[in-house]
Design a protein around this motif. Structure first.
Motif, PDB file in Angstrom:
ATOM      1  N   THR A  37      52.788  35.202  20.913  1.00 11.57           N
ATOM      2  CA  THR A  37      52.328  33.819  20.863  1.00 11.57           C
ATOM      3  C   THR A  37      53.543  32.919  21.095  1.00 11.57           C
ATOM      4  O   THR A  37      54.687  33.378  21.043  1.00 11.57           O
ATOM      5  CB  THR A  37      51.663  33.464  19.513  1.00 11.57           C
ATOM      6  N   ALA A  38      53.280  31.647  21.329  1.00  5.78           N
ATOM      7  CA  ALA A  38      54.349  30.683  21.598  1.00  5.78           C
ATOM      8  C   ALA A  38      54.221  29.501  20.655  1.00  5.78           C
ATOM      9  O   ALA A  38      53.131  29.180  20.182  1.00  5.78           O
ATOM     10  CB  ALA A  38      54.256  30.209  23.043  1.00  5.78           C
ATOM     11  N   HIS A  39      55.337  28.803  20.438  1.00  6.92           N
ATOM     12  CA  HIS A  39      55.314  27.668  19.508  1.00  6.92           C
ATOM     13  C   HIS A  39      54.558  26.478  20.080  1.00  6.92           C
ATOM     14  O   HIS A  39      54.133  25.615  19.330  1.00  6.92           O
ATOM     15  CB  HIS A  39      56.729  27.271  19.087  1.00  6.92           C
ATOM     16  N   GLY A  40      54.367  26.422  21.385  1.00  5.18           N
ATOM     17  CA  GLY A  40      53.641  25.306  21.990  1.00  5.18           C
ATOM     18  C   GLY A  40      52.859  25.739  23.219  1.00  5.18           C
ATOM     19  O   GLY A  40      53.077  26.822  23.773  1.00  5.18           O
ATOM     20  N   ARG A  41      51.958  24.882  23.644  1.00  6.72           N
ATOM     21  CA  ARG A  41      51.122  25.177  24.805  1.00  6.72           C
ATOM     22  C   ARG A  41      51.952  25.344  26.077  1.00  6.72           C
ATOM     23  O   ARG A  41      51.679  26.212  26.897  1.00  6.72           O
ATOM     24  CB  ARG A  41      50.077  24.079  24.992  1.00  6.72           C
ATOM     25  N   CYS A  42      52.950  24.480  26.255  1.00  9.05           N
ATOM     26  CA  CYS A  42      53.778  24.551  27.474  1.00  9.05           C
ATOM     27  C   CYS A  42      54.496  25.887  27.571  1.00  9.05           C
ATOM     28  O   CYS A  42      54.559  26.481  28.647  1.00  9.05           O
ATOM     29  CB  CYS A  42      54.796  23.406  27.504  1.00  9.05           C
ATOM     30  N   LEU A  43      55.048  26.347  26.462  1.00 12.52           N
ATOM     31  CA  LEU A  43      55.741  27.638  26.483  1.00 12.52           C
ATOM     32  C   LEU A  43      54.749  28.767  26.714  1.00 12.52           C
ATOM     33  O   LEU A  43      55.043  29.705  27.466  1.00 12.52           O
ATOM     34  CB  LEU A  43      56.522  27.869  25.191  1.00 12.52           C
ATOM     35  N   ALA A  44      53.576  28.695  26.113  1.00 12.28           N
ATOM     36  CA  ALA A  44      52.558  29.726  26.339  1.00 12.28           C
ATOM     37  C   ALA A  44      52.229  29.812  27.830  1.00 12.28           C
ATOM     38  O   ALA A  44      52.102  30.906  28.389  1.00 12.28           O
ATOM     39  CB  ALA A  44      51.307  29.429  25.520  1.00 12.28           C
ATOM     40  N   MET A  45      52.126  28.650  28.492  1.00  8.18           N
ATOM     41  CA  MET A  45      51.859  28.623  29.932  1.00  8.18           C
ATOM     42  C   MET A  45      53.044  29.194  30.707  1.00  8.18           C
ATOM     43  O   MET A  45      52.878  30.025  31.595  1.00  8.18           O
ATOM     44  CB  MET A  45      51.561  27.211  30.410  1.00  8.18           C
ATOM     45  N   ALA A  46      54.252  28.778  30.373  1.00  7.66           N
ATOM     46  CA  ALA A  46      55.442  29.243  31.091  1.00  7.66           C
ATOM     47  C   ALA A  46      55.599  30.758  30.994  1.00  7.66           C
ATOM     48  O   ALA A  46      55.971  31.415  31.970  1.00  7.66           O
ATOM     49  CB  ALA A  46      56.686  28.547  30.542  1.00  7.66           C
ATOM     50  N   GLU A  47      55.297  31.306  29.832  1.00  5.25           N
ATOM     51  CA  GLU A  47      55.430  32.751  29.633  1.00  5.25           C
ATOM     52  C   GLU A  47      54.462  33.537  30.527  1.00  5.25           C
ATOM     53  O   GLU A  47      54.744  34.673  30.901  1.00  5.25           O
ATOM     54  CB  GLU A  47      55.196  33.116  28.161  1.00  5.25           C
ATOM     55  N   VAL A  48      53.338  32.923  30.898  1.00  2.00           N
ATOM     56  CA  VAL A  48      52.374  33.566  31.794  1.00  2.00           C
ATOM     57  C   VAL A  48      52.721  33.282  33.255  1.00  2.00           C
ATOM     58  O   VAL A  48      52.685  34.181  34.100  1.00  2.00           O
ATOM     59  CB  VAL A  48      50.935  33.102  31.466  1.00  2.00           C
ATOM     60  N   VAL A  49      53.085  32.045  33.554  1.00  2.57           N
ATOM     61  CA  VAL A  49      53.328  31.619  34.937  1.00  2.57           C
ATOM     62  C   VAL A  49      54.438  32.428  35.604  1.00  2.57           C
ATOM     63  O   VAL A  49      54.364  32.687  36.804  1.00  2.57           O
ATOM     64  CB  VAL A  49      53.637  30.101  34.989  1.00  2.57           C
ATOM     65  N   VAL A  50      55.442  32.847  34.856  1.00  2.00           N
ATOM     66  CA  VAL A  50      56.536  33.600  35.473  1.00  2.00           C
ATOM     67  C   VAL A  50      56.063  34.927  36.078  1.00  2.00           C
ATOM     68  O   VAL A  50      56.779  35.524  36.876  1.00  2.00           O
ATOM     69  CB  VAL A  50      57.711  33.854  34.495  1.00  2.00           C
ATOM     70  N   HIS A  51      54.870  35.354  35.716  1.00  2.00           N
ATOM     71  CA  HIS A  51      54.336  36.615  36.229  1.00  2.00           C
ATOM     72  C   HIS A  51      53.275  36.416  37.311  1.00  2.00           C
ATOM     73  O   HIS A  51      52.679  37.388  37.765  1.00  2.00           O
ATOM     74  CB  HIS A  51      53.730  37.432  35.079  1.00  2.00           C
ATOM     75  N   LEU A  52      53.028  35.166  37.713  1.00  2.00           N
ATOM     76  CA  LEU A  52      51.952  34.865  38.648  1.00  2.00           C
ATOM     77  C   LEU A  52      52.475  34.166  39.896  1.00  2.00           C
ATOM     78  O   LEU A  52      53.572  33.644  39.916  1.00  2.00           O
ATOM     79  CB  LEU A  52      50.913  33.949  37.989  1.00  2.00           C
ATOM     80  N   SER A  53      51.626  34.136  40.918  1.00  2.00           N
ATOM     81  CA  SER A  53      51.858  33.315  42.101  1.00  2.00           C
ATOM     82  C   SER A  53      50.527  32.657  42.435  1.00  2.00           C
ATOM     83  O   SER A  53      49.482  33.019  41.888  1.00  2.00           O
ATOM     84  CB  SER A  53      52.329  34.172  43.280  1.00  2.00           C
ATOM     85  N   LEU A  54      50.539  31.699  43.361  1.00  2.00           N
ATOM     86  CA  LEU A  54      49.296  31.030  43.741  1.00  2.00           C
ATOM     87  C   LEU A  54      48.290  32.048  44.277  1.00  2.00           C
ATOM     88  O   LEU A  54      47.097  31.967  44.001  1.00  2.00           O
ATOM     89  CB  LEU A  54      49.564  29.940  44.784  1.00  2.00           C
ATOM     90  N   ALA A  55      48.778  33.050  44.991  1.00  2.00           N
ATOM     91  CA  ALA A  55      47.891  34.065  45.558  1.00  2.00           C
ATOM     92  C   ALA A  55      47.238  34.925  44.478  1.00  2.00           C
ATOM     93  O   ALA A  55      46.135  35.428  44.660  1.00  2.00           O
ATOM     94  CB  ALA A  55      48.662  34.955  46.527  1.00  2.00           C
ATOM     95  N   THR A  56      47.921  35.099  43.353  1.00  3.32           N
ATOM     96  CA  THR A  56      47.376  35.960  42.303  1.00  3.32           C
ATOM     97  C   THR A  56      46.843  35.170  41.116  1.00  3.32           C
ATOM     98  O   THR A  56      46.530  35.753  40.082  1.00  3.32           O
ATOM     99  CB  THR A  56      48.456  36.934  41.781  1.00  3.32           C
ATOM    100  N   LEU A  57      46.764  33.849  41.280  1.00  2.96           N
ATOM    101  CA  LEU A  57      46.333  32.997  40.168  1.00  2.96           C
ATOM    102  C   LEU A  57      44.874  33.268  39.815  1.00  2.96           C
ATOM    103  O   LEU A  57      43.969  32.940  40.570  1.00  2.96           O
ATOM    104  CB  LEU A  57      46.515  31.525  40.535  1.00  2.96           C
ATOM    105  N   PRO A  58      44.645  33.892  38.684  1.00  3.10           N
ATOM    106  CA  PRO A  58      43.260  34.148  38.286  1.00  3.10           C
ATOM    107  C   PRO A  58      42.632  32.906  37.666  1.00  3.10           C
ATOM    108  O   PRO A  58      43.317  32.014  37.183  1.00  3.10           O
ATOM    109  CB  PRO A  58      43.390  35.254  37.251  1.00  3.10           C
TER     110      PRO A  58
END
Length: 152
Positions: A37-58
């Motif tokens: 888990t993350a202390h905030g919403r932005c960090l929770a998003m950043a922790e996921v985004v580093v593993h994604l690209s626009l092509a793989t954005l579910p």
């Protein structure tokens, strides 16, 4: 305390740690169940985004708010226990050993660790086997559509 987790809704929405155990990650080796888990919403998003690209954005992500009662003691990992390069990708066995020990030891239900993605921010790891874990609850789930500008 409220922490957050960005969750792909195609998987069951349960705080189990089974997903992390499938492949292992920064703070757990394969086979060790742990909940990130993350202390905030932005960090929770950043922790996921580093593993994604626009092509793989579910589609179908949910932002989960998780309540950790104030009386649950949180272990804060001292930075002195981190080796040089602890935050590299792919992750090292050193950080995985720390998380695996946290799970096996059963001393704390929650461990605060630094984020490898956003320097100065923190993640909270949850131990689903700790006796106090049943007091940690999901307080809300909201749709979380990604802004496509993130991937430009």
């Amino acid at each position: 305390m409220e922490v957050f987790r960005l969750h792909n809704a195609k998987y069951p929405m349960a705080l189990s740690g089974k997903g992390a155990a499938l492949t292992g990650a920064r703070w757990n080796s394969k086979g060790t169940e742990i909940i990130y888990t993350a202390h905030g919403r932005c960090l929770a998003m950043a922790e996921v985004v580093v593993h994604l690209s626009l092509a793989t954005l579910p589609k179908g992500f949910k932002m989960i708010s998780i309540n950790i009662p104030e009386d649950i003691e949180i272990y804060e990992l001292p930075t002195t226990k981190l080796t040089v390069g602890w935050n590299v990708f792919p992750e090292t066995v050193d950080t995985q050993a720390i998380g695996d020990h946290f799970i096996r030891e059963l001393k704390y239900a929650v461990m605060k660790v630094p984020s490898a993605v956003v320097k100065g921010d923190f993640n909270y790891l949850l131990n689903p086997f700790h006796p106090d874990f049943n007091q940690i609850t999901i307080s809300s789930k909201e749709d979380f559509p990604f802004d496509k500008r993130i991937f430009k």
